[in-house]
Design a protein around this motif. Structure first.
Motif, mmCIF file in Angstrom:
data_model
loop_
_atom_site.group_PDB
_atom_site.id
_atom_site.type_symbol
_atom_site.label_atom_id
_atom_site.label_comp_id
_atom_site.label_asym_id
_atom_site.label_seq_id
_atom_site.Cartn_x
_atom_site.Cartn_y
_atom_site.Cartn_z
ATOM 1 N N SER A 13 23.838 -6.892 11.771
ATOM 2 C CA SER A 13 24.569 -6.306 12.887
ATOM 3 C C SER A 13 23.702 -5.313 13.647
ATOM 4 N N SER A 14 24.048 -5.123 14.907
ATOM 5 C CA SER A 14 23.302 -4.164 15.730
ATOM 6 C C SER A 14 23.502 -2.734 15.249
ATOM 7 N N GLU A 15 24.563 -2.472 14.460
ATOM 8 C CA GLU A 15 24.744 -1.137 13.899
ATOM 9 C C GLU A 15 23.710 -0.930 12.800
ATOM 10 N N SER A 16 22.923 0.086 12.913
ATOM 11 C CA SER A 16 21.828 0.290 11.967
ATOM 12 C C SER A 16 22.314 0.751 10.606
ATOM 13 N N ASP A 17 23.534 1.270 10.515
ATOM 14 C CA ASP A 17 24.007 1.842 9.256
ATOM 15 C C ASP A 17 25.109 1.006 8.621
ATOM 16 N N VAL A 18 25.074 -0.359 8.750
ATOM 17 C CA VAL A 18 26.113 -1.203 8.174
ATOM 18 C C VAL A 18 25.988 -1.258 6.662
ATOM 19 N N VAL A 19 24.750 -1.295 6.126
ATOM 20 C CA VAL A 19 24.524 -1.324 4.689
ATOM 21 C C VAL A 19 23.380 -0.370 4.373
ATOM 22 N N THR A 20 23.494 0.317 3.235
ATOM 23 C CA THR A 20 22.467 1.296 2.881
ATOM 24 C C THR A 20 22.455 1.524 1.379
ATOM 25 N N LEU A 21 21.361 2.076 0.883
ATOM 26 C CA LEU A 21 21.248 2.524 -0.499
ATOM 27 C C LEU A 21 21.184 4.043 -0.491
ATOM 28 N N VAL A 22 22.033 4.686 -1.261
ATOM 29 C CA VAL A 22 22.114 6.151 -1.227
ATOM 30 C C VAL A 22 21.938 6.733 -2.622
ATOM 31 N N GLY A 23 21.400 7.957 -2.653
ATOM 32 C CA GLY A 23 21.309 8.702 -3.901
ATOM 33 C C GLY A 23 20.128 8.353 -4.759
ATOM 34 N N GLY A 24 19.164 7.542 -4.241
ATOM 35 C CA GLY A 24 17.999 7.180 -5.034
ATOM 36 C C GLY A 24 16.785 8.000 -4.658
ATOM 37 N N GLU A 25 15.653 7.684 -5.301
ATOM 38 C CA GLU A 25 14.426 8.428 -5.044
ATOM 39 C C GLU A 25 13.781 8.030 -3.727
ATOM 40 N N SER A 26 14.157 6.866 -3.183
ATOM 41 C CA SER A 26 13.649 6.426 -1.880
ATOM 42 C C SER A 26 14.758 5.700 -1.147
#
Length: 711
Positions: A13-26
């Motif tokens: 999707s054009s939305e850049s924040d549709v899926v993400t990984l959070v709380g990790g070292e990178s």
């Protein structure tokens, strides 16, 4: 909507924040969160069974290279989550929704590589090598073969969680126009990441075509069987993400097909049995998706973390295997002795017979041998077994048989043994007829019903069982509830529909009160019987009775609708004072013909066609209706040609007499012309005065009556 399509739409999707990984070292590690239906939520892990193969799809969409681990994080309490099943991500199998709302304390944790990836390979451990630096807004770059060596490859394989490098060469996985990494890597081989290695040399801007590094790492040596009587039997354990854990069996989905993959990876021949063992409490296990393994993926790629009290035990053969066949019961025979570090050897046809084959089929858990010939499943350059087997047919294993003869070092081309064993027994019990009832399978020496609950059998899958029983097609699927739980076999419908044999789709046994009930259309169609004569040329349709002339040639034909291959026909004869069964003939093109060169009185009687089939260890026969044949003497020719029915001859004489009487009494009403004409019409003659009346031949019953004089 297809789950994979939905996921890819969300990720692209054009939305850049549709899926993400959070709380990790990178940014390439952490809890997976998805924005769906306007709501950010973590993705649930416990019931979704996320495999490494599915996680890799997400990592690549995040531009994070390859997935190296899938984990679980447990929160203090349940929270709203999105549930996305692993099988939805791995394939385009249509499920209505990919992301479903749920609540759970378990969330999915992924670790992806942000600096190394392999593209275009056959799995996560092979492909064209690309590298990305940690600089802001970097791009992926190919690595030139001249800047990469075996020690560099060892670091990359370790970083990917794979085994040692097994192949390093230019472009077997495709050459692309991409930027080239500008430095030469100088790894010592002990580093944990490729970008931790020193680099030197002048910047490289180009790389010759076909010289971009392609790398194949071996699968990690992380499978074993423990606690059994020998190396090739015991509880299955998998080392994944650095941990040895037993393999659990969620809902009895681990089929014999999947077990066979494990056995071959352990160099343990073929799988012959599996069963589950229940522990006193739940423990951390690896759950392996059977369908993922069957698609060709490595065990590591198909493993998901889970907790279960159920663990798997496998039994593999360490001395016999069949390779290259259509299933577990066919292939090219190879044998391995019990000596340490021995290799697999082919067996020469001259050293192997039917009794030897019976022992091998029994050892494999299959039915009786149905085909034994050389090189049916391919000829390979392999060592040849050096002794002749001399089995009695009763032994439990091939290596238990006596052997003798001089050592054989070579075997003529095309003479390596290929063997096809029949599939073990299937039956329907408790129904009103043989082709209806509860489905039972003989596997591992035991007859047990097939569980109906949760199996989700379709008519297409049930057709396989009906055809194996020679019962036509499946017309009904149901469940029968027993009075108490029994040991059952669980057979996955989707496995059967893919073309695998019922036994290969059989999962570890459990207990159930629900049994699969099938109704098949019926037995084979009744054979047809027909007869034709050299004199009359009667067509081949079924007849109830037929006359043939003595000493004429006639043929009785047997046929059946082409539903199944093979079989034979036998002609059965009965009469008032004798009976005879003629020699069987093979059902060539589903028919057979029995020739009688000269018909005699002894051939007069009733005939029927009996169709025989030998299916696995069961014999079937189906009989046609009766056909009556009568042998008669041909009538003399002159009688056929000139004999007139008595009533017709009498009518002719009366008409002639009436004519002369009228001539003698001309003018009387009794002699009206129309009466005479009527009599002519009744005789089939032209009326008086009509053209052609003179010299006309009288046609009686299709034969000309000559010497009819003009009146």
């Amino acid at each position: 909507m297809d789950q994979l399509l939905l996921l890819l739409l969300l990720l692209s999707s054009s939305e850049s924040d549709v899926v993400t990984l959070v709380g990790g070292e990178s940014h390439c590690a952490g809890a997976l969160e998805l924005k769906h239906q306007g709501d950010w939520r973590p993705v649930e892990e416990y019931y979704s069974f996320w495999t490494l193969k599915a996680a890799d799809v997400v990592c690549r969409q995040l531009d994070c290279g390859s997935a190296v681990s899938v984990g679980r994080r447990e929160e203090s309490s349940e929270r709203s989550v999105w549930r996305i099943r692993s099988d939805c991500v791995q394939s385009r199998s249509a499920l209505r929704e990919c992301a479903a709302s749920d609540s759970s304390p378990f969330t999915l944790n992924l670790t992806c590589l942000d600096s190394v990836r392999l593209l275009g390979g056959t799995g996560l451990c092979s492909g064209r090598l690309e590298v990305k630096s940690n600089q802001s807004n970097p791009s992926w770059s190919s690595v030139c073969e001249a800047d990469f060596d075996q020690q560099d490859a060892e670091v990359v394989c370790r970083q990917l969680g794979c085994g040692a490098p097994s192949l390093l060469q230019g472009a077997p996985y495709g050459e692309v126009e991409a930027p080239t990494w500008t430095k030469e890597f100088q790894c010592g081989g002990h580093e944990s990441a490729l970008l931790d290695c020193r680099s030197s040399g002048s910047d490289r801007n180009t790389c010759s075509p076909g010289r971009a590094v392609s790398l194949t790492c071996s699968e990690p040596v992380g499978v074993r069987l423990v606690g059994g009587e020998r190396r090739c039997a015991g509880a299955l354990e998998l080392k994944h993400q650095g941990h040895w854990r037993p393999v659990g069996d969620y809902d009895n989905r681990f089929t014999l097909n999947t077990a066979d993959v494990v056995c071959r990876q352990l160099d343990c021949g073929s799988a012959v049995s599996e069963r589950w063992r229940k522990e006193s409490s739940e423990r951390s296990v690896w759950w392996i998706r059977s369908d993922c393994v069957q698609s060709g993926s490595a065990l590591r790629e198909c493993a998901a973390s889970y907790s279960s009290p159920i663990t798997l035990e496998l039994t593999c053969l360490d001395s016999v295997r069949l390779l290259g066949g259509t299933g577990l019961c066919s292939g090219r025979l190879e044998v391995k002795s019990n000596q340490s570090n021995s290799s697999w050897s082919s067996v020469c046809e001259a050293d192997f017979d039917q009794q030897d084959a019976e022992v091998v089929c029994r050892q494999l858990g299959c039915g009786a041998p149905s085909l034994l010939q050389g090189a049916l499943y391919g000829e390979v350059e392999a060592p040849t077994w050096t002794k002749e087997f001399q089995c009695g047919g009763h032994e439990s294993a091939l290596l238990d048989c006596r052997s003798s003869g001089s050592d054989r070092n070579t075997c003529s081309p095309g003479r390596v043994v290929s063997l096809t064993c029949s599939e073990p027994g299937v039956r329907l019990v408790g129904g009103e007829r043989r082709c209806a009832g509860a489905l039972e399978l003989k596997h591992q020496g035991h007859w047990r019903p097939v569980v109906g609950f949760y199996s989700l059998w379709t008519l297409k899958a049930a057709d396989v069982a009906c055809r194996q029983l020679y019962c036509g097609s499946a017309v009904f699927i149901g469940e029968r509830k027993g009075s108490s739980g029994r040991s059952v076999w669980r057979i996955r419908s989707d496995c059967v529909q893919s073309g695998s044999a019922l036994r290969e789709c059989c999962a570890a046994s459990g207990f159930s009160s629900y049994f699969l009930n099938l109704t098949c259309s019926d037995l084979l169609l009744q054979p047809n019987i027909s007869v034709s004569s050299s004199v009359d040329g009667v067509p081949g349709a079924q007849q109830q009775g037929f006359q043939v002339f003595r000493r004429s040639t006639f043929t009785i034909s047997c046929s059946i609708q082409p539903q199944y291959p093979g079989g034979s026909f036998q002609l059965i004869f009965t009469s008032s004072n004798s009976a005879n069964n003629y020699d069987s003939k093979p059902a060539d093109n589903h028919s057979a013909h029995f020739l009688f060169p000269s018909a005699e009185s002894a051939h007069q009687g009733n005939y029927s066609c009996q169709y025989h089939l030998s299916v696995f260890s069961q014999d079937f026969s189906f009989e046609s209706s009766l056909l009556s044949v009568t042998v008669t003497d041909p009538a003399p020719f002159f009688i056929q040609a000139v004999v007139l029915p008595l009533t017709l001859l009498t009518l002719l004489l009366v008409t002639v007499g009436l004519y002369f009487y009228c001539k003698a009494t001309r003018g009387q009403k009794a002699c009206r012309q129309e009466d005479i004409e009527l009599d002519y019409y009744n005789l089939g003659l032209p009326a008086a005065g009509e053209e052609g009346a003179e010299g006309a031949e009288l046609q009686l019953h299709g034969a000309p009556l000559t010497h009819v004089y003009q009146i």
